[in-house]
Design a protein around this motif. Sequence first.
Motif, PDB file in Angstrom:
ATOM      1  N   SER A 283       1.333  14.289  -0.675  1.00  0.00           N
ATOM      2  CA  SER A 283       0.703  13.093  -0.113  1.00  0.00           C
ATOM      3  C   SER A 283       1.680  11.928  -0.184  1.00  0.00           C
ATOM      4  N   TYR A 284       1.477  10.991   0.716  1.00  0.00           N
ATOM      5  CA  TYR A 284       2.364   9.837   0.835  1.00  0.00           C
ATOM      6  C   TYR A 284       1.559   8.559   0.673  1.00  0.00           C
ATOM      7  N   GLU A 285       2.169   7.603  -0.020  1.00  0.00           N
ATOM      8  CA  GLU A 285       1.608   6.249  -0.109  1.00  0.00           C
ATOM      9  C   GLU A 285       2.197   5.448   1.026  1.00  0.00           C
ATOM     10  N   ILE A 286       1.356   4.905   1.873  1.00  0.00           N
ATOM     11  CA  ILE A 286       1.809   4.012   2.941  1.00  0.00           C
ATOM     12  C   ILE A 286       1.343   2.629   2.519  1.00  0.00           C
ATOM     13  N   GLU A 287       2.284   1.733   2.271  1.00  0.00           N
ATOM     14  CA  GLU A 287       1.960   0.517   1.539  1.00  0.00           C
ATOM     15  C   GLU A 287       2.689  -0.709   2.088  1.00  0.00           C
ATOM     16  N   LEU A 288       1.986  -1.836   2.034  1.00  0.00           N
ATOM     17  CA  LEU A 288       2.575  -3.149   2.274  1.00  0.00           C
ATOM     18  C   LEU A 288       2.062  -4.093   1.201  1.00  0.00           C
ATOM     19  N   LYS A 289       2.857  -5.114   0.907  1.00  0.00           N
ATOM     20  CA  LYS A 289       2.390  -6.172   0.013  1.00  0.00           C
ATOM     21  C   LYS A 289       2.749  -7.515   0.632  1.00  0.00           C
ATOM     22  N   ALA A 290       1.962  -8.522   0.256  1.00  0.00           N
ATOM     23  CA  ALA A 290       2.184  -9.866   0.793  1.00  0.00           C
ATOM     24  C   ALA A 290       1.943 -10.887  -0.309  1.00  0.00           C
ATOM     25  N   HIS A 291       2.631 -12.007  -0.187  1.00  0.00           N
ATOM     26  CA  HIS A 291       2.405 -13.127  -1.102  1.00  0.00           C
ATOM     27  C   HIS A 291       0.999 -13.676  -0.879  1.00  0.00           C
TER      28      HIS A 291
ATOM     29  N   GLY B 127       8.734  -3.849  14.705  1.00  0.00           N
ATOM     30  CA  GLY B 127       9.665  -4.483  13.771  1.00  0.00           C
ATOM     31  C   GLY B 127       9.160  -4.575  12.336  1.00  0.00           C
ATOM     32  N   THR B 128       7.890  -4.237  12.109  1.00  0.00           N
ATOM     33  CA  THR B 128       7.338  -4.291  10.758  1.00  0.00           C
ATOM     34  C   THR B 128       7.945  -3.186   9.914  1.00  0.00           C
ATOM     35  N   ILE B 129       8.401  -3.551   8.728  1.00  0.00           N
ATOM     36  CA  ILE B 129       8.906  -2.569   7.779  1.00  0.00           C
ATOM     37  C   ILE B 129       7.760  -2.209   6.849  1.00  0.00           C
ATOM     38  N   ILE B 130       7.537  -0.916   6.660  1.00  0.00           N
ATOM     39  CA  ILE B 130       6.449  -0.454   5.811  1.00  0.00           C
ATOM     40  C   ILE B 130       6.991   0.572   4.823  1.00  0.00           C
ATOM     41  N   GLU B 131       6.483   0.502   3.612  1.00  0.00           N
ATOM     42  CA  GLU B 131       6.914   1.391   2.547  1.00  0.00           C
ATOM     43  C   GLU B 131       6.147   2.708   2.644  1.00  0.00           C
ATOM     44  N   VAL B 132       6.871   3.824   2.621  1.00  0.00           N
ATOM     45  CA  VAL B 132       6.267   5.151   2.630  1.00  0.00           C
ATOM     46  C   VAL B 132       6.893   5.927   1.473  1.00  0.00           C
ATOM     47  N   ASN B 133       6.103   6.160   0.428  1.00  0.00           N
ATOM     48  CA  ASN B 133       6.634   6.763  -0.786  1.00  0.00           C
ATOM     49  C   ASN B 133       6.047   8.142  -1.035  1.00  0.00           C
TER      50      ASN B 133
ATOM     51  N   ASP C 137       1.492 -14.273  -7.233  1.00  0.00           N
ATOM     52  CA  ASP C 137       0.390 -13.409  -6.824  1.00  0.00           C
ATOM     53  C   ASP C 137       0.727 -12.672  -5.529  1.00  0.00           C
ATOM     54  N   PHE C 138       0.259 -11.411  -5.465  1.00  0.00           N
ATOM     55  CA  PHE C 138       0.515 -10.554  -4.309  1.00  0.00           C
ATOM     56  C   PHE C 138      -0.731  -9.741  -4.002  1.00  0.00           C
ATOM     57  N   LEU C 139      -0.902  -9.397  -2.735  1.00  0.00           N
ATOM     58  CA  LEU C 139      -1.925  -8.452  -2.321  1.00  0.00           C
ATOM     59  C   LEU C 139      -1.187  -7.195  -1.884  1.00  0.00           C
ATOM     60  N   GLU C 140      -1.408  -6.107  -2.630  1.00  0.00           N
ATOM     61  CA  GLU C 140      -0.817  -4.814  -2.302  1.00  0.00           C
ATOM     62  C   GLU C 140      -1.907  -3.946  -1.706  1.00  0.00           C
ATOM     63  N   ILE C 141      -1.617  -3.326  -0.583  1.00  0.00           N
ATOM     64  CA  ILE C 141      -2.584  -2.443   0.059  1.00  0.00           C
ATOM     65  C   ILE C 141      -1.880  -1.128   0.364  1.00  0.00           C
ATOM     66  N   GLU C 142      -2.505  -0.024  -0.084  1.00  0.00           N
ATOM     67  CA  GLU C 142      -1.915   1.278   0.177  1.00  0.00           C
ATOM     68  C   GLU C 142      -2.967   2.222   0.727  1.00  0.00           C
ATOM     69  N   VAL C 143      -2.496   3.099   1.596  1.00  0.00           N
ATOM     70  CA  VAL C 143      -3.314   4.165   2.156  1.00  0.00           C
ATOM     71  C   VAL C 143      -2.595   5.462   1.808  1.00  0.00           C
ATOM     72  N   ILE C 144      -3.335   6.397   1.213  1.00  0.00           N
ATOM     73  CA  ILE C 144      -2.768   7.705   0.878  1.00  0.00           C
ATOM     74  C   ILE C 144      -3.030   8.639   2.052  1.00  0.00           C
TER      75      ILE C 144
ATOM     76  N   ILE D 251      -3.976  -1.759   7.178  1.00  0.00           N
ATOM     77  CA  ILE D 251      -3.455  -2.704   6.185  1.00  0.00           C
ATOM     78  C   ILE D 251      -3.348  -4.103   6.780  1.00  0.00           C
ATOM     79  N   LEU D 252      -2.797  -4.201   7.971  1.00  0.00           N
ATOM     80  CA  LEU D 252      -2.656  -5.518   8.610  1.00  0.00           C
ATOM     81  C   LEU D 252      -4.021  -6.150   8.889  1.00  0.00           C
ATOM     82  N   SER D 253      -5.018  -5.330   9.224  1.00  0.00           N
ATOM     83  CA  SER D 253      -6.354  -5.888   9.470  1.00  0.00           C
ATOM     84  C   SER D 253      -6.958  -6.446   8.180  1.00  0.00           C
ATOM     85  N   ILE D 254      -6.643  -5.839   7.035  1.00  0.00           N
ATOM     86  CA  ILE D 254      -7.139  -6.361   5.757  1.00  0.00           C
ATOM     87  C   ILE D 254      -6.430  -7.669   5.409  1.00  0.00           C
ATOM     88  N   PHE D 255      -5.123  -7.728   5.645  1.00  0.00           N
ATOM     89  CA  PHE D 255      -4.419  -9.002   5.442  1.00  0.00           C
ATOM     90  C   PHE D 255      -5.048 -10.093   6.303  1.00  0.00           C
TER      91      PHE D 255
END
Length: 190
Positions: A2-10, A79-85, A141-148, A164-168
Amino acid sequence: MSYEIELKAHVYDKKNTTEILNKNCTYLGKTEKSDTYYTFNNNSKSCRIRKETSVNGSSSKMSIIFTYKRKEQKQNSDGTIIEVNDENECEISDEKALEVFFEDCGAKITLKKQKSVEHWNFTKGNYTAHIELCNVPPLGDFLEIEVINDSNSNKAVDEAKQLILSIFEMCGIPQSAIENRYYKDMLKNL
């Protein structure tokens, strides 16, 4: 796998963000995380030992978690960079054996990080997003959102990113507040 697809924002208005999340998401509790990062001699591989205390209502749980991540950042067509771990972790009863092993292998402690977190879940369609409102001293403070997801295909990453962007957006956090750097890189640059 499984992969974590994640973004965080200030987050610049923690109180408002908390109110919006409480209104629209399922609250899961609070967690205090204390991370120690180890880097091996060749300086290309690192891992983490996390001591974590989770509180949900009147119950609490202390855990020690060993984590190794294969990190990747993907840039979407917009152009959005997204973390996939590819994150691999296991709970351990005591960190001492690993600490001795790391020392004997030449690993060094390269960073210690504290993180205070409140957790929520938000489900839309086939996806559930795990949301963390984090305070990382001294970064703020940061909002981290991940989808597995079982896949890291472009389609899966794009669908998770849209959620994730809709939650932001729901929280009033502009895309300009998205932070692409890892916490450890931000902390090293202080």
